[in-house]
Write a protein that holds these residues in place. Structure first.
Motif, PDB file in Angstrom:
ATOM      1  N   ARG A  47      19.189   8.944   6.222  1.00 30.67           N
ATOM      2  CA  ARG A  47      20.523   8.484   5.844  1.00 30.67           C
ATOM      3  C   ARG A  47      20.917   9.224   4.567  1.00 30.67           C
ATOM      4  O   ARG A  47      20.498   8.832   3.482  1.00 30.67           O
ATOM      5  N   LEU A  78      14.493   2.878   3.005  1.00 26.92           N
ATOM      6  CA  LEU A  78      15.553   2.846   4.012  1.00 26.92           C
ATOM      7  C   LEU A  78      15.856   4.234   4.582  1.00 26.92           C
ATOM      8  O   LEU A  78      16.908   4.446   5.181  1.00 26.92           O
ATOM      9  N   ASP A  79      14.942   5.166   4.392  1.00 25.72           N
ATOM     10  CA  ASP A  79      15.100   6.535   4.892  1.00 25.72           C
ATOM     11  C   ASP A  79      16.307   7.244   4.287  1.00 25.72           C
ATOM     12  O   ASP A  79      16.948   8.061   4.939  1.00 25.72           O
ATOM     13  N   VAL A  80      16.626   6.947   3.047  1.00 28.51           N
ATOM     14  CA  VAL A  80      17.750   7.586   2.372  1.00 28.51           C
ATOM     15  C   VAL A  80      17.261   8.828   1.635  1.00 28.51           C
ATOM     16  O   VAL A  80      16.193   8.806   1.021  1.00 28.51           O
ATOM     17  N   VAL A 128      22.284  -0.555  -0.815  1.00 30.28           N
ATOM     18  CA  VAL A 128      21.293  -1.131   0.112  1.00 30.28           C
ATOM     19  C   VAL A 128      21.951  -2.186   0.991  1.00 30.28           C
ATOM     20  O   VAL A 128      21.696  -2.240   2.203  1.00 30.28           O
ATOM     21  N   ILE A 131      23.858  -0.472   3.708  1.00 34.99           N
ATOM     22  CA  ILE A 131      22.948   0.087   4.718  1.00 34.99           C
ATOM     23  C   ILE A 131      22.416  -1.020   5.611  1.00 34.99           C
ATOM     24  O   ILE A 131      22.324  -0.855   6.830  1.00 34.99           O
ATOM     25  N   ASP A 132      22.082  -2.158   5.036  1.00 36.99           N
ATOM     26  CA  ASP A 132      21.529  -3.259   5.820  1.00 36.99           C
ATOM     27  C   ASP A 132      22.520  -3.798   6.854  1.00 36.99           C
ATOM     28  O   ASP A 132      22.124  -4.444   7.816  1.00 36.99           O
ATOM     29  N   ARG A 137      20.295  -0.058  11.303  1.00 37.03           N
ATOM     30  CA  ARG A 137      19.412  -0.769  10.368  1.00 37.03           C
ATOM     31  C   ARG A 137      19.118  -2.174  10.888  1.00 37.03           C
ATOM     32  O   ARG A 137      17.994  -2.663  10.771  1.00 37.03           O
ATOM     33  N   GLU A 140      16.463  -1.791  13.342  1.00 36.45           N
ATOM     34  CA  GLU A 140      15.181  -1.561  12.670  1.00 36.45           C
ATOM     35  C   GLU A 140      14.590  -2.877  12.166  1.00 36.45           C
ATOM     36  O   GLU A 140      13.395  -3.119  12.310  1.00 36.45           O
ATOM     37  N   LEU A 141      15.436  -3.731  11.608  1.00 37.11           N
ATOM     38  CA  LEU A 141      14.960  -5.015  11.097  1.00 37.11           C
ATOM     39  C   LEU A 141      14.454  -5.905  12.240  1.00 37.11           C
ATOM     40  O   LEU A 141      13.429  -6.568  12.101  1.00 37.11           O
ATOM     41  N   GLY A 147      11.920   1.373   8.112  1.00 37.41           N
ATOM     42  CA  GLY A 147      13.019   2.323   8.067  1.00 37.41           C
ATOM     43  C   GLY A 147      12.871   3.373   9.140  1.00 37.41           C
ATOM     44  O   GLY A 147      13.704   4.236   9.288  1.00 37.41           O
TER      45      GLY A 147
END
Length: 149
Positions: A47, A78-80, A128, A131-132, A137, A140-141, A147
């Protein structure tokens, strides 16, 4: 006895320093200049969070980078990755595609869509949260991965 304690202390100190160096190196690899990276190669992997300014001396750019550097671990989870572009004259591909006006913060989802565009610095906490809320995302959760997708 003092010699043994000194030796043990030295080993622990060296180990801690090595761990900090490795962690710092990991986070250094999270921040790139716009001319070093291609957004198309990041699709479905990372991301990108792009920080634009007309000069690296822009107070808003400095403030944004302080926020980011203070919470790199939260972004890494978070893969940022962070991309900076502070030279309008360079006309990088990223600058031509996103067309900022002065300072700008742009968040790009893993699918390549823009989910965030701000003309002022934002705290990592708000980034964040944004992104959530993204569908990828949320998936993913639900799947239980930190992430990775």
């Amino acid at each position: 006895m003092k010699l043994i304690l000194t030796l043990v202390f030295s080993v622990f100190t060296a180990t801690a320093a090595l761990a900090q160096t490795e962690e710092g190196a990991e986070f250094d690899a999270m921040i790139f200049r716009a001319d070093e990276i291609n957004l198309n190669e990041l699709k479905w992997k990372k991301r990108p969070l792009v920080v634009f300014a007309d000069t690296p001396n822009d107070p808003r750019y400095i403030e944004q980078m302080e926020y980011i550097e203070g919470r790199l671990s939260a972004l890494a989870a978070l893969d940022v990755i962070v991309i900076t572009d502070t030279d309008p004259a360079a006309q990088t591909d990223i600058r031509r595609k996103l067309r900022p006006r002065g300072f700008g913060l742009v968040g790009i989802a893993k699918d390549g869509s823009i989910f965030l565009r701000k003309p002022a610095p934002w705290h990592v906490r708000e980034i964040v949260r944004s992104i959530d809320k993204l569908p990828a995302r949320q998936r993913e959760l639900r799947e239980g991965s930190a992430g990775d997708s």
